[in-house]
Design a protein around this motif. Structure first.
Motif, mmCIF file in Angstrom:
data_model
loop_
_atom_site.group_PDB
_atom_site.id
_atom_site.type_symbol
_atom_site.label_atom_id
_atom_site.label_comp_id
_atom_site.label_asym_id
_atom_site.label_seq_id
_atom_site.Cartn_x
_atom_site.Cartn_y
_atom_site.Cartn_z
ATOM 1 N N LEU A 1 7.865 33.961 -2.189
ATOM 2 C CA LEU A 1 9.033 35.371 -1.819
ATOM 3 C C LEU A 1 9.254 35.455 -0.483
ATOM 4 O O LEU A 1 10.516 35.581 0.335
ATOM 5 N N GLU A 2 8.503 35.024 0.291
ATOM 6 C CA GLU A 2 8.649 34.962 1.847
ATOM 7 C C GLU A 2 9.464 33.586 2.561
ATOM 8 O O GLU A 2 9.991 33.636 3.227
ATOM 9 N N MET B 1 -0.673 37.257 -6.731
ATOM 10 C CA MET B 1 -0.329 38.164 -6.230
ATOM 11 C C MET B 1 0.105 37.510 -4.683
ATOM 12 O O MET B 1 1.658 37.375 -4.233
ATOM 13 N N GLY B 2 -1.156 36.777 -4.295
ATOM 14 C CA GLY B 2 -0.686 36.708 -2.910
ATOM 15 C C GLY B 2 -0.617 35.234 -3.173
ATOM 16 O O GLY B 2 0.974 35.148 -1.799
ATOM 17 N N GLU B 3 -0.103 34.233 -3.720
ATOM 18 C CA GLU B 3 0.434 33.468 -3.413
ATOM 19 C C GLU B 3 1.426 33.453 -4.152
ATOM 20 O O GLU B 3 2.931 33.070 -3.222
ATOM 21 N N ILE B 4 2.409 34.430 -5.173
ATOM 22 C CA ILE B 4 3.333 34.883 -5.203
ATOM 23 C C ILE B 4 4.455 35.621 -3.777
ATOM 24 O O ILE B 4 5.282 35.167 -3.261
ATOM 25 N N ALA B 5 3.625 36.110 -2.853
ATOM 26 C CA ALA B 5 4.011 36.952 -2.284
ATOM 27 C C ALA B 5 4.661 35.935 -1.074
ATOM 28 O O ALA B 5 5.477 35.860 -0.309
ATOM 29 N N ARG B 6 3.672 34.817 -1.022
ATOM 30 C CA ARG B 6 3.998 33.395 0.118
ATOM 31 C C ARG B 6 4.815 32.687 -0.418
ATOM 32 O O ARG B 6 5.982 33.019 -0.030
ATOM 33 N N GLU C 1 2.987 30.237 -10.438
ATOM 34 C CA GLU C 1 1.923 31.407 -10.224
ATOM 35 C C GLU C 1 3.014 32.613 -10.592
ATOM 36 O O GLU C 1 1.702 33.639 -10.726
ATOM 37 N N GLU D 1 13.397 34.166 1.450
ATOM 38 C CA GLU D 1 13.596 35.560 1.957
ATOM 39 C C GLU D 1 13.891 34.861 3.216
ATOM 40 O O GLU D 1 14.026 35.395 3.767
ATOM 41 N N TYR E 1 11.404 34.952 5.643
ATOM 42 C CA TYR E 1 11.025 35.138 6.466
ATOM 43 C C TYR E 1 9.647 34.099 6.584
ATOM 44 O O TYR E 1 9.301 34.323 8.227
ATOM 45 N N ARG E 2 9.359 33.229 6.111
ATOM 46 C CA ARG E 2 8.721 32.176 6.240
ATOM 47 C C ARG E 2 9.234 30.664 5.612
ATOM 48 O O ARG E 2 10.293 30.818 5.430
#
Length: 126
Positions: free
Chosen positions: A42-43, A35-40, A65, A46, A48-49
């Motif tokens: 997604l950032e 889930m952390g890898e998915i969050a990165r 992922e 979007e 953000y990153r």
């Protein structure tokens, strides 16, 4: 492929490698990592990153992922003898009943989008 087939093949592969002896709590921790890898990712999507990857490369990475996370979900279910084919069919039927009112769903989405616009305006105003 049906969920049941995937779950059976995954269990066979894990048994062959001895991975079927992993505790459920550790399976769940692996889910958190995915889930952390998915969050990165997604950032990155979007904005953000930043990312050097193209949108197509980001999508491929996200697909991988999501597959990793899903494999751990199926593994955790299998560790408790839960048949995901039956479970997901029942869930979909329940979901259709719970959210049967399409117009209400659209109204809730309109409310959500209006709230997001308000949030964006608030952020831009700072």
């Amino acid at each position: 492929m049906e969920f049941r087939d995937y779950q059976r093949q995954l269990a066979e592969m894990e048994h062959e490698r001895g991975w079927d002896r992993v505790l459920p709590s550790h399976t769940f921790m692996h889910m958190g990592e995915e889930m952390g890898e998915i969050a990165r990712l997604l950032e990155c999507f979007e904005g953000y990153r930043g990312s050097e990857l193209s949108d197509q490369e980001l999508r491929r990475a996200l697909a991988g992922e999501l597959a990793d996370l899903t494999a751990f979900v199926f593994k955790l279910a299998g560790q408790f003898g839960i048949d995901m084919d039956d479970t997901m069919q029942a869930h979909l039927a329940q979901f259709r009943v719970r959210f049967a009112d399409v117009e209400q769903g659209r109204a809730e989405m309109a409310r959500y989008l209006a709230c997001q616009e308000k949030n964006f305006a608030w952020i831009r105003g700072k």
